[in-house]
Design a protein around this motif. Sequence first.
Motif, PDB file in Angstrom:
ATOM      1  N   ALA A  48       0.945  -1.312  -0.014  1.00  0.00           N
ATOM      2  CA  ALA A  48       0.015   0.129   0.183  1.00  0.00           C
ATOM      3  C   ALA A  48       0.872   1.522   0.024  1.00  0.00           C
ATOM      4  N   ALA A  49       1.950   1.220   0.801  1.00  0.00           N
ATOM      5  CA  ALA A  49       2.638   2.309   0.855  1.00  0.00           C
ATOM      6  C   ALA A  49       3.597   2.573  -0.599  1.00  0.00           C
ATOM      7  N   LEU A  50       4.006   1.764  -1.267  1.00  0.00           N
ATOM      8  CA  LEU A  50       4.425   1.717  -2.414  1.00  0.00           C
ATOM      9  C   LEU A  50       3.263   2.009  -3.533  1.00  0.00           C
ATOM     10  N   VAL A  51       2.218   1.788  -3.423  1.00  0.00           N
ATOM     11  CA  VAL A  51       1.269   1.982  -4.349  1.00  0.00           C
ATOM     12  C   VAL A  51       0.719   3.426  -4.049  1.00  0.00           C
ATOM     13  N   LEU A  52       0.909   4.129  -2.852  1.00  0.00           N
ATOM     14  CA  LEU A  52       0.523   5.406  -2.627  1.00  0.00           C
ATOM     15  C   LEU A  52       1.773   6.390  -3.247  1.00  0.00           C
ATOM     16  N   TYR A  53       2.832   5.825  -3.060  1.00  0.00           N
ATOM     17  CA  TYR A  53       4.027   6.528  -3.533  1.00  0.00           C
ATOM     18  C   TYR A  53       3.849   6.615  -5.065  1.00  0.00           C
ATOM     19  N   ALA A  54       3.519   5.462  -5.717  1.00  0.00           N
ATOM     20  CA  ALA A  54       3.388   5.646  -7.323  1.00  0.00           C
ATOM     21  C   ALA A  54       2.260   6.566  -7.594  1.00  0.00           C
ATOM     22  N   VAL A  55       1.168   6.641  -6.941  1.00  0.00           N
ATOM     23  CA  VAL A  55       0.116   7.317  -7.199  1.00  0.00           C
ATOM     24  C   VAL A  55       0.559   8.887  -7.190  1.00  0.00           C
ATOM     25  N   PHE A  56       1.120   9.233  -6.018  1.00  0.00           N
ATOM     26  CA  PHE A  56       1.459  10.717  -5.817  1.00  0.00           C
ATOM     27  C   PHE A  56       2.755  11.105  -6.699  1.00  0.00           C
ATOM     28  N   ARG A  57       3.458  10.163  -7.057  1.00  0.00           N
ATOM     29  CA  ARG A  57       4.521  10.662  -7.786  1.00  0.00           C
ATOM     30  C   ARG A  57       4.140  10.288  -9.502  1.00  0.00           C
ATOM     31  N   HIS A  58       3.048   9.926  -9.670  1.00  0.00           N
ATOM     32  CA  HIS A  58       2.692   9.738 -10.875  1.00  0.00           C
ATOM     33  C   HIS A  58       3.664   8.664 -11.648  1.00  0.00           C
ATOM     34  N   GLU A  59       4.071   7.577 -10.885  1.00  0.00           N
ATOM     35  CA  GLU A  59       4.715   6.449 -11.401  1.00  0.00           C
ATOM     36  C   GLU A  59       3.877   5.343 -11.820  1.00  0.00           C
ATOM     37  N   SER A  60       4.635   4.311 -12.501  1.00  0.00           N
ATOM     38  CA  SER A  60       3.749   3.231 -12.623  1.00  0.00           C
ATOM     39  C   SER A  60       3.866   2.165 -11.672  1.00  0.00           C
ATOM     40  N   ILE A  61       2.930   1.412 -11.207  1.00  0.00           N
ATOM     41  CA  ILE A  61       3.118   0.561 -10.049  1.00  0.00           C
ATOM     42  C   ILE A  61       4.010  -0.444 -10.445  1.00  0.00           C
ATOM     43  N   GLN A  62       4.006  -0.943 -11.563  1.00  0.00           N
ATOM     44  CA  GLN A  62       4.948  -2.014 -12.081  1.00  0.00           C
ATOM     45  C   GLN A  62       6.433  -1.708 -11.840  1.00  0.00           C
ATOM     46  N   THR A  63       6.964  -0.193 -11.979  1.00  0.00           N
ATOM     47  CA  THR A  63       8.263  -0.087 -11.845  1.00  0.00           C
ATOM     48  C   THR A  63       8.781  -0.176 -10.494  1.00  0.00           C
ATOM     49  N   LEU A  64       7.825  -0.182  -9.473  1.00  0.00           N
ATOM     50  CA  LEU A  64       8.211  -0.607  -8.140  1.00  0.00           C
ATOM     51  C   LEU A  64       8.042  -1.874  -7.389  1.00  0.00           C
TER      52      LEU A  64
END
Length: 129
Positions: A48-64
């Motif tokens: 969940a923390a990585l998903v939130l990071y991806a959302v707020f940084r406009h990153e693809s979840i798959q890159t994390l």
Amino acid sequence: MEAPHVTLTIWWLAAITGTLIFLLYFMPIMPNRQQQRNICLAPAAGAAALVLYAVFRHESIQTLLPMYTAIVVAFPLGLIGHRRDMKEKLRDREVNGPSRENEPSIGSTIQVLVALFACGSAALLYVNL
């Protein structure tokens, strides 16, 4: 230095396998059902923390996914050789409450930190930020 290409399917399999490794390591050493439930939530909280990071940084979840995999695998790797001691300390903490005697040893703490650093560094090769 460039890491070899790894497909998204492989990263999902690695993340699932890493989560299973985490749970298989920690579930048996938890002294009661409540702590077993709590440890099951740890990988979900990390995801969940990585998903939130991806959302707020406009990153693809798959890159994390490499970072998630590294983190969930680093904790069991970092505690190799300390499982029995950790189980005893967790049981002692449940019976007697927190004390200096049932805190993690310096050796296990350093080992976990080294594993987190090593796994995190390796994962950074695959993260496309």
